[in-house]
Design a protein around this motif. Structure first.
Motif, PDB file in Angstrom:
ATOM      1  N   TRP A  32      -6.868  25.944  11.484  1.00  0.00           N
ATOM      2  CA  TRP A  32      -8.104  25.159  11.326  1.00  0.00           C
ATOM      3  C   TRP A  32      -7.807  24.109  10.248  1.00  0.00           C
ATOM      4  CZ3 TRP A  32     -13.356  27.587  12.500  1.00  0.00           C
ATOM      5  CH2 TRP A  32     -14.375  26.626  12.425  1.00  0.00           C
ATOM      6  N   LEU A  33      -7.608  22.870  10.692  1.00  0.00           N
ATOM      7  CA  LEU A  33      -7.118  21.833   9.795  1.00  0.00           C
ATOM      8  C   LEU A  33      -8.211  20.942   9.226  1.00  0.00           C
ATOM      9  CD1 LEU A  33      -3.946  20.645  11.752  1.00  0.00           C
ATOM     10  CD2 LEU A  33      -4.179  22.524  10.106  1.00  0.00           C
ATOM     11  N   THR A  34      -9.342  20.850   9.911  1.00  0.00           N
ATOM     12  CA  THR A  34     -10.401  19.956   9.461  1.00  0.00           C
ATOM     13  C   THR A  34     -11.726  20.389  10.083  1.00  0.00           C
ATOM     14  OG1 THR A  34     -11.040  17.621   9.226  1.00  0.00           O
ATOM     15  CG2 THR A  34     -10.037  18.260  11.322  1.00  0.00           C
ATOM     16  N   ASN A  35     -12.791  19.616   9.797  1.00  0.00           N
ATOM     17  CA  ASN A  35     -14.104  19.857  10.393  1.00  0.00           C
ATOM     18  C   ASN A  35     -14.754  21.142   9.884  1.00  0.00           C
ATOM     19  OD1 ASN A  35     -16.310  19.166  11.878  1.00  0.00           O
ATOM     20  ND2 ASN A  35     -15.407  19.580  13.890  1.00  0.00           N
ATOM     21  N   ASN A  36     -15.083  21.109   8.572  1.00  0.00           N
ATOM     22  CA  ASN A  36     -15.869  22.176   7.954  1.00  0.00           C
ATOM     23  C   ASN A  36     -15.181  23.536   7.998  1.00  0.00           C
ATOM     24  OD1 ASN A  36     -18.191  22.852   6.473  1.00  0.00           O
ATOM     25  ND2 ASN A  36     -19.221  23.657   8.284  1.00  0.00           N
ATOM     26  N   GLY A  37     -13.905  23.554   7.646  1.00  0.00           N
ATOM     27  CA  GLY A  37     -13.155  24.800   7.618  1.00  0.00           C
ATOM     28  C   GLY A  37     -13.502  25.654   6.408  1.00  0.00           C
ATOM     29  N   GLN A  38     -12.778  26.759   6.269  1.00  0.00           N
ATOM     30  CA  GLN A  38     -13.046  27.740   5.212  1.00  0.00           C
ATOM     31  C   GLN A  38     -12.925  27.124   3.819  1.00  0.00           C
ATOM     32  OE1 GLN A  38     -10.326  31.078   5.192  1.00  0.00           O
ATOM     33  NE2 GLN A  38     -10.808  31.586   3.067  1.00  0.00           N
ATOM     34  N   PHE A  39     -11.843  26.387   3.566  1.00  0.00           N
ATOM     35  CA  PHE A  39     -11.641  25.819   2.231  1.00  0.00           C
ATOM     36  C   PHE A  39     -12.642  24.710   1.935  1.00  0.00           C
ATOM     37  CE2 PHE A  39      -6.943  27.173   2.618  1.00  0.00           C
ATOM     38  CZ  PHE A  39      -7.242  28.424   2.103  1.00  0.00           C
ATOM     39  N   HIS A  40     -13.004  23.958   2.965  1.00  0.00           N
ATOM     40  CA  HIS A  40     -14.034  22.927   2.817  1.00  0.00           C
ATOM     41  C   HIS A  40     -15.337  23.560   2.340  1.00  0.00           C
ATOM     42  CE1 HIS A  40     -17.219  20.179   4.141  1.00  0.00           C
ATOM     43  NE2 HIS A  40     -16.327  19.196   4.155  1.00  0.00           N
ATOM     44  N   GLN A  41     -15.740  24.623   2.988  1.00  0.00           N
ATOM     45  CA  GLN A  41     -16.984  25.312   2.612  1.00  0.00           C
ATOM     46  C   GLN A  41     -16.880  25.906   1.211  1.00  0.00           C
ATOM     47  OE1 GLN A  41     -18.498  27.973   5.735  1.00  0.00           O
ATOM     48  NE2 GLN A  41     -17.301  26.813   7.232  1.00  0.00           N
ATOM     49  N   GLU A  42     -15.739  26.511   0.912  1.00  0.00           N
ATOM     50  CA  GLU A  42     -15.551  27.112  -0.413  1.00  0.00           C
ATOM     51  C   GLU A  42     -15.588  26.051  -1.511  1.00  0.00           C
ATOM     52  OE1 GLU A  42     -12.036  29.495  -0.662  1.00  0.00           O
ATOM     53  OE2 GLU A  42     -12.589  30.772   1.047  1.00  0.00           O
ATOM     54  N   LEU A  43     -14.987  24.889  -1.238  1.00  0.00           N
ATOM     55  CA  LEU A  43     -14.934  23.845  -2.255  1.00  0.00           C
ATOM     56  C   LEU A  43     -16.318  23.255  -2.516  1.00  0.00           C
ATOM     57  CD1 LEU A  43     -13.316  22.171  -4.245  1.00  0.00           C
ATOM     58  CD2 LEU A  43     -12.781  20.565  -2.398  1.00  0.00           C
ATOM     59  N   GLU A  44     -17.116  23.059  -1.480  1.00  0.00           N
ATOM     60  CA  GLU A  44     -18.466  22.545  -1.703  1.00  0.00           C
ATOM     61  C   GLU A  44     -19.247  23.484  -2.618  1.00  0.00           C
ATOM     62  OE1 GLU A  44     -19.556  19.584   1.982  1.00  0.00           O
ATOM     63  OE2 GLU A  44     -20.497  21.560   1.946  1.00  0.00           O
ATOM     64  N   LYS A  45     -19.149  24.786  -2.371  1.00  0.00           N
ATOM     65  CA  LYS A  45     -19.864  25.757  -3.205  1.00  0.00           C
ATOM     66  C   LYS A  45     -19.303  25.763  -4.631  1.00  0.00           C
ATOM     67  CE  LYS A  45     -21.315  30.598  -3.487  1.00  0.00           C
ATOM     68  NZ  LYS A  45     -21.018  30.693  -4.933  1.00  0.00           N
ATOM     69  N   ALA A  46     -17.979  25.750  -4.744  1.00  0.00           N
ATOM     70  CA  ALA A  46     -17.349  25.806  -6.068  1.00  0.00           C
ATOM     71  C   ALA A  46     -17.690  24.566  -6.902  1.00  0.00           C
ATOM     72  CB  ALA A  46     -15.832  25.943  -5.917  1.00  0.00           C
ATOM     73  N   LEU A  47     -17.748  23.406  -6.253  1.00  0.00           N
ATOM     74  CA  LEU A  47     -18.074  22.180  -6.980  1.00  0.00           C
ATOM     75  C   LEU A  47     -19.534  22.156  -7.411  1.00  0.00           C
ATOM     76  CD1 LEU A  47     -16.058  19.491  -4.980  1.00  0.00           C
ATOM     77  CD2 LEU A  47     -15.700  20.180  -7.355  1.00  0.00           C
ATOM     78  N   CYS A  48     -20.420  22.653  -6.558  1.00  0.00           N
ATOM     79  CA  CYS A  48     -21.830  22.756  -6.967  1.00  0.00           C
ATOM     80  C   CYS A  48     -21.954  23.616  -8.214  1.00  0.00           C
ATOM     81  CB  CYS A  48     -22.671  23.339  -5.825  1.00  0.00           C
ATOM     82  SG  CYS A  48     -23.059  22.185  -4.510  1.00  0.00           S
ATOM     83  N   ASP A  49     -21.231  24.738  -8.231  1.00  0.00           N
ATOM     84  CA  ASP A  49     -21.277  25.642  -9.382  1.00  0.00           C
ATOM     85  C   ASP A  49     -20.677  24.985 -10.627  1.00  0.00           C
ATOM     86  OD1 ASP A  49     -22.421  27.550  -7.760  1.00  0.00           O
ATOM     87  OD2 ASP A  49     -20.550  28.654  -7.413  1.00  0.00           O
TER      88      ASP A  49
END
Length: 367
Positions: A32-49
């Motif tokens: 899964w290289l792009t389009n809302n993958g696992q790391f993408h989701q994790e990074l959005e949450k981590a950056l919000c925090d």
């Protein structure tokens, strides 16, 4: 005195390769290289925090994020902005068929001068696009007061302002939207990358639609969006960067403090004062060369180059002085005297976490 190794104005921090390889292995396994993958989701949450914001949407780069921010708020007509920034700030307006209206800057911060904004407002004005230059927060309360009075939206180009706080609160929580850059030149990077910070779930959803061709689901397109998604390799680098960001900021702070200590009494050099109550990321250190110094700004710039020190004249020339924009009425010579003076004086000194003291001392000796 001759320096044989290059000292760049900035240099990206790269974590240990073996740590990054662990993320790459997971990407290879998942395919899964792009389009809302696992790391993408994790990074959005981590950056919000980390940043203390409610919603963030990741982008392939900061320019696409700026263009999409304007689309998100359906900005049209004229937008009041600063001539003292990187060209992407104004290019984003141009790409949206919006007319930039330049106003002068405050000499103490290099940010847009709120007291110049009202005179530039016309019936076609729909928004203010301000920049937190060098990570110095804009006069956010005065800008918002003006925006409320005239019914304008406020977008902040916060490319320099990752992690910056005002009285303990993220500067990204002000205005309607804030746009970040995660380019390799920034203190926090994802190789290339960017983000939009917003304050409610509905706006976040619209941003996410727009950056993915306008798709709301597999068969429904709700807007003429573009492809601006961050991929999984970028997101993985972003997650790893967060592990080191506080340490990197602290190292840059020590460099800035050394520059301040050694340069504060040098005749002909002006430094920007740190603003009370502001938590900085220390990713830029501009100095301003006036007529009392023994050289002109450009002579000092060339002296640096002869010694392999690649200090940069951020920002020179003004955006309003580029051929694309200088035909605008607001860009005419003499209309922005402070900006025109600052752009002739500024030079940014090298600052990055791996810069060693001997290199800093070399910069100081030349000055």
């Amino acid at each position: 005195m001759q320096n044989n190794s290059k000292i760049l104005v900035t240099q990206p921090f790269l974590p240990p390769l073996e740590e990054f390889n662990e993320y790459l292995k997971q990407i290879w396994e998942s395919k899964w290289l792009t389009n809302n993958g696992q790391f993408h989701q994790e990074l959005e949450k981590a950056l919000c925090d980390y940043l203390g914001v409610k919603y963030i949407s990741l982008f392939a780069n900061g320019t696409l994020a700026l263009i999409t921010a304007l689309q998100t708020l359906k900005i049209t007509g004229e937008v009041i902005t600063t001539p003292y920034s990187f060209v992407a700030t104004t290019h984003a307006l141009w790409w949206n068929n919006i007319k930039p209206v330049f106003v002068d800057i405050d000499p103490l911060t290099c940010n847009i001068d709120p007291e110049k904004i009202e005179a530039a407002i016309t019936p076609k004005t729909t928004a203010i696009l301000a920049v937190h230059v060098y990570g110095n927060p804009c006069n956010i309360h005065r800008i918002q007061e003006i925006a409320n009075t005239y019914g304008l939206k406020v977008i902040y180009d916060a490319a320099h302002a990752f992690g910056v706080k005002i009285n303990g609160q993220s500067v990204l929580n002000f205005g309607d939207l804030s746009v970040l850059s995660f380019h390799a030149t920034k203190i926090y990077h994802t190789f290339e990358g960017g983000a939009i910070v917003c304050h409610d779930e509905i706006t976040k959803q619209r941003i996410d639609f727009l950056k993915n061709f306008g798709f709301a689901n597999e068969t429904t397109v709700v807007a003429p969006g573009i492809n601006a998604k961050m991929n999984e390799v970028q997101a993985a680098m972003g997650l790893l960067q967060l592990k080191y960001i506080d340490d990197n900021i602290e190292k840059c702070k020590q460099i800035v403090e050394l520059y301040r200590k050694k340069l504060k009494k040098v005749v002909g050099i002006r430094l920007l004062d740190e603003m009370p109550g502001t938590g900085y990321n220390y990713s830029y250190f501009p100095i301003f060369i006036n007529e009392e110094y023994c050289k002109t700004r450009d002579e000092l710039y060339e002296q640096f180059r002869k010694n392999n020190i690649f200090a940069r004249r951020y920002f020179y020339p003004l955006i309003s002085q580029f051929p694309t924009y200088r035909g605008l009425d607001s860009a005419k010579s003499g209309k922005m005297p402070v900006s025109e003076k600052i752009t002739r004086e500024v030079i940014c000194l090298p600052v990055y976490s791996s810069l060693n003291n001997s290199d800093v001392n070399m910069v100081l000796k030349i000055i």
